[in-house]
Design a protein around this motif. Structure first.
Motif, PDB file in Angstrom:
ATOM      1  N   ALA A  13      16.426 -12.733  -9.671  1.00  0.00           N
ATOM      2  CA  ALA A  13      16.500 -13.451 -10.942  1.00  0.00           C
ATOM      3  C   ALA A  13      15.390 -13.031 -11.897  1.00  0.00           C
ATOM      4  N   LEU A  14      14.251 -12.618 -11.350  1.00  0.00           N
ATOM      5  CA  LEU A  14      13.079 -12.269 -12.145  1.00  0.00           C
ATOM      6  C   LEU A  14      13.044 -10.789 -12.524  1.00  0.00           C
ATOM      7  N   GLY A  15      13.715  -9.957 -11.728  1.00  0.00           N
ATOM      8  CA  GLY A  15      13.641  -8.522 -11.950  1.00  0.00           C
ATOM      9  C   GLY A  15      12.420  -7.894 -11.320  1.00  0.00           C
ATOM     10  N   TYR A  16      11.855  -8.552 -10.300  1.00  0.00           N
ATOM     11  CA  TYR A  16      10.741  -8.020  -9.531  1.00  0.00           C
ATOM     12  C   TYR A  16      11.267  -7.458  -8.210  1.00  0.00           C
ATOM     13  N   LEU A  17      10.372  -6.802  -7.472  1.00  0.00           N
ATOM     14  CA  LEU A  17      10.728  -6.215  -6.187  1.00  0.00           C
ATOM     15  C   LEU A  17       9.779  -6.718  -5.110  1.00  0.00           C
ATOM     16  N   ILE A  18      10.231  -6.735  -3.881  1.00  0.00           N
ATOM     17  CA  ILE A  18       9.366  -7.119  -2.763  1.00  0.00           C
ATOM     18  C   ILE A  18       8.374  -5.987  -2.489  1.00  0.00           C
ATOM     19  N   ALA A  19       7.082  -6.330  -2.534  1.00  0.00           N
ATOM     20  CA  ALA A  19       6.025  -5.345  -2.322  1.00  0.00           C
ATOM     21  C   ALA A  19       5.481  -5.380  -0.908  1.00  0.00           C
ATOM     22  N   ASP A  20       5.499  -6.559  -0.282  1.00  0.00           N
ATOM     23  CA  ASP A  20       4.977  -6.682   1.082  1.00  0.00           C
ATOM     24  C   ASP A  20       5.316  -8.073   1.600  1.00  0.00           C
ATOM     25  N   GLU A  21       5.023  -8.292   2.877  1.00  0.00           N
ATOM     26  CA  GLU A  21       5.209  -9.600   3.490  1.00  0.00           C
ATOM     27  C   GLU A  21       4.284  -9.727   4.685  1.00  0.00           C
ATOM     28  N   SER A  22       3.972 -10.944   5.057  1.00  0.00           N
ATOM     29  CA  SER A  22       3.170 -11.221   6.242  1.00  0.00           C
ATOM     30  C   SER A  22       3.873 -12.310   7.035  1.00  0.00           C
ATOM     31  N   GLU A  23       4.459 -11.925   8.154  1.00  0.00           N
ATOM     32  CA  GLU A  23       5.208 -12.888   8.953  1.00  0.00           C
ATOM     33  C   GLU A  23       4.299 -13.946   9.544  1.00  0.00           C
ATOM     34  N   ALA A  24       3.081 -13.556   9.926  1.00  0.00           N
ATOM     35  CA  ALA A  24       2.154 -14.512  10.527  1.00  0.00           C
ATOM     36  C   ALA A  24       1.827 -15.645   9.576  1.00  0.00           C
ATOM     37  N   SER A  25       1.717 -15.353   8.288  1.00  0.00           N
ATOM     38  CA  SER A  25       1.393 -16.362   7.276  1.00  0.00           C
ATOM     39  C   SER A  25       2.627 -16.877   6.552  1.00  0.00           C
ATOM     40  N   ARG A  26       3.799 -16.327   6.884  1.00  0.00           N
ATOM     41  CA  ARG A  26       5.050 -16.719   6.239  1.00  0.00           C
ATOM     42  C   ARG A  26       4.939 -16.614   4.728  1.00  0.00           C
ATOM     43  N   VAL A  27       4.573 -15.436   4.257  1.00  0.00           N
ATOM     44  CA  VAL A  27       4.374 -15.217   2.835  1.00  0.00           C
ATOM     45  C   VAL A  27       4.984 -13.881   2.437  1.00  0.00           C
ATOM     46  N   VAL A  28       5.546 -13.850   1.235  1.00  0.00           N
ATOM     47  CA  VAL A  28       6.157 -12.645   0.684  1.00  0.00           C
ATOM     48  C   VAL A  28       5.515 -12.357  -0.666  1.00  0.00           C
ATOM     49  N   LEU A  29       5.238 -11.083  -0.915  1.00  0.00           N
ATOM     50  CA  LEU A  29       4.620 -10.647  -2.164  1.00  0.00           C
ATOM     51  C   LEU A  29       5.641  -9.908  -3.015  1.00  0.00           C
ATOM     52  N   LEU A  30       5.773 -10.326  -4.270  1.00  0.00           N
ATOM     53  CA  LEU A  30       6.609  -9.628  -5.238  1.00  0.00           C
ATOM     54  C   LEU A  30       5.712  -8.968  -6.280  1.00  0.00           C
ATOM     55  N   SER A  31       6.163  -7.850  -6.812  1.00  0.00           N
ATOM     56  CA  SER A  31       5.484  -7.221  -7.945  1.00  0.00           C
ATOM     57  C   SER A  31       6.522  -6.579  -8.850  1.00  0.00           C
ATOM     58  N   LYS A  32       6.088  -6.205 -10.032  1.00  0.00           N
ATOM     59  CA  LYS A  32       7.025  -5.649 -11.006  1.00  0.00           C
ATOM     60  C   LYS A  32       7.657  -4.356 -10.521  1.00  0.00           C
ATOM     61  N   ASP A  33       6.871  -3.521  -9.847  1.00  0.00           N
ATOM     62  CA  ASP A  33       7.345  -2.206  -9.419  1.00  0.00           C
ATOM     63  C   ASP A  33       7.484  -2.062  -7.910  1.00  0.00           C
ATOM     64  N   GLY A  34       7.295  -3.170  -7.190  1.00  0.00           N
ATOM     65  CA  GLY A  34       7.384  -3.095  -5.736  1.00  0.00           C
ATOM     66  C   GLY A  34       6.165  -2.483  -5.084  1.00  0.00           C
ATOM     67  N   GLU A  35       5.092  -2.296  -5.855  1.00  0.00           N
ATOM     68  CA  GLU A  35       3.852  -1.716  -5.335  1.00  0.00           C
ATOM     69  C   GLU A  35       2.767  -2.787  -5.267  1.00  0.00           C
ATOM     70  N   LYS A  36       1.729  -2.511  -4.512  1.00  0.00           N
ATOM     71  CA  LYS A  36       0.560  -3.383  -4.443  1.00  0.00           C
ATOM     72  C   LYS A  36      -0.676  -2.523  -4.541  1.00  0.00           C
ATOM     73  N   ARG A  37      -1.762  -3.089  -5.026  1.00  0.00           N
ATOM     74  CA  ARG A  37      -2.985  -2.333  -5.252  1.00  0.00           C
ATOM     75  C   ARG A  37      -4.184  -3.160  -4.803  1.00  0.00           C
ATOM     76  N   ASP A  38      -5.099  -2.524  -4.084  1.00  0.00           N
ATOM     77  CA  ASP A  38      -6.294  -3.208  -3.601  1.00  0.00           C
ATOM     78  C   ASP A  38      -7.141  -3.686  -4.762  1.00  0.00           C
ATOM     79  N   ILE A  39      -7.804  -4.785  -4.557  1.00  0.00           N
ATOM     80  CA  ILE A  39      -8.645  -5.376  -5.581  1.00  0.00           C
ATOM     81  C   ILE A  39      -9.941  -4.599  -5.755  1.00  0.00           C
ATOM     82  N   VAL A  40     -10.372  -3.893  -4.710  1.00  0.00           N
ATOM     83  CA  VAL A  40     -11.641  -3.155  -4.761  1.00  0.00           C
ATOM     84  C   VAL A  40     -11.414  -1.706  -4.379  1.00  0.00           C
TER      85      VAL A  40
END
Length: 307
Positions: free
Chosen positions: A280-307
């Motif tokens: 619905a948003l036009g984002y893509l799944i970038a990653d997920e963590s089953e242990a924490s039951r969390v999914v990450l979405l981003s505009k391009d399906g990529e993720k980038r380290d903060i540091v």
């Protein structure tokens, strides 16, 4: 000054909180403990490159204007707004001293990674998200600046009810918690103390022009707010965040007084709902963590380290 009552102090101490100044707090999180034992890291480590054992979890104020069903904090023991606020410098120094004391307590463990334990005394990150609503603290911009002066990255998690403050702060990454797809659900899920729904929508608009990294975080509580993906998408569109985190409610802390284990969605359920929001948003799944039951979405399906 309206001090925190002794009963509230006792409650906080029982649950591992250390006061930072007269109205803030610091507490080690589960993932710092696990990281020190080489037993895993926070999903923020996987998503953003955070070093879990070198991350401080703190808040400048225990005051909150929400009484969220899913909150693991003691919202049943509210803290009053103080008549006088501590300075940012005092809170930072008290916070660092409190973290030092907390980390010191792990030194005698035989299963502790001694190298990580020594590193933990020199934190790199500050998650301003422990308890309360940080934007209620009037000197939050200066507090963030004080942490940055000490070469610490900052993650601010706000409920978005104070858009003026949201526009004034400059953390390394800004989170807005969005736990309902519409005003009616917001009242049931977050149980706000005032009529603040329009404020949250305004904060999402402010986020669109934010100069640093941004994320919208949704805590999914089964049978409560895992619905209307298009509603969430319409609200998130106004913010255009770099990331969207969809995370399962976990049956922990004081939330056990309000919800049951059945309200915890499985990781599969979180993933399926995340796909609906992404579509619905036009984002893509970038990653997920089953242990924490969390999914990450981003505009391009990529993720980038903060540091």
């Amino acid at each position: 000054m309206k001090p925190i009552t002794e009963s509230t102090k006792d409650l906080l101490k029982k649950h591992g909180y250390h006061l930072a100044g007269t109205h803030g707090a610091v507490k080690t999180c589960l993932w710092l403990n696990k990281s020190l034992r080489n037993d895993g890291d926070c999903y923020k480590s996987k998503f953003y490159g955070i070093t879990s054992h070198r991350c401080i979890q703190m808040t400048p104020t225990l005051v909150c204007n929400h009484r969220c069903l899913h909150c693991w904090r003691a919202v049943e023991a509210p803290v009053e707004v103080p008549e006088k606020w501590d300075s940012p410098q005092d809170i930072v120094e008290s916070c660092l001293a409190g973290q030092h004391r907390l980390v010191s307590g792990y030194g005698g463990s035989e299963i502790m990674d001694k190298t990580k334990w020594k590193e933990a005394f020199t934190p790199k990150h500050v998650a301003i998200s422990l308890s309360g609503e940080p934007t209620i603290y009037p000197y939050l911009p200066e507090l963030i600046e004080e942490f940055h002066k000490k070469d610490l990255t900052t993650f601010v998690v706000t409920n978005g009810t104070n858009p003026g403050m949201v526009g004034d702060i400059k953390p390394t990454q800004l989170y807005i918690s969005l736990n309902a797809p519409d005003k009616e659900a917001y009242g049931k899920v977050c149980r706000p103390l005032g009529d603040t729904w329009e404020n949250i929508k305004h904060s999402l608009e402010v986020m669109k022009d934010f100069k640093a990294r941004t994320a919208v975080r949704i805590t999914l509580t089964k049978g409560v707010n895992v619905s209307a993906p298009e509603g969430y998408a319409r609200l998130i569109e106004a913010a255009e965040p770099d990331y969207v985190e969809l995370k399962a409610y976990m049956h922990l802390g004081f939330s056990r007084m309000r919800l049951s284990r059945d309200n915890m969605p499985s990781h599969r359920e979180v993933l399926e709902f995340s796909k609906e929001v992404a579509l619905a948003l036009g984002y893509l799944i970038a990653d997920e963590s089953e242990a924490s039951r969390v999914v990450l979405l981003s505009k391009d399906g990529e993720k980038r380290d903060i540091v």
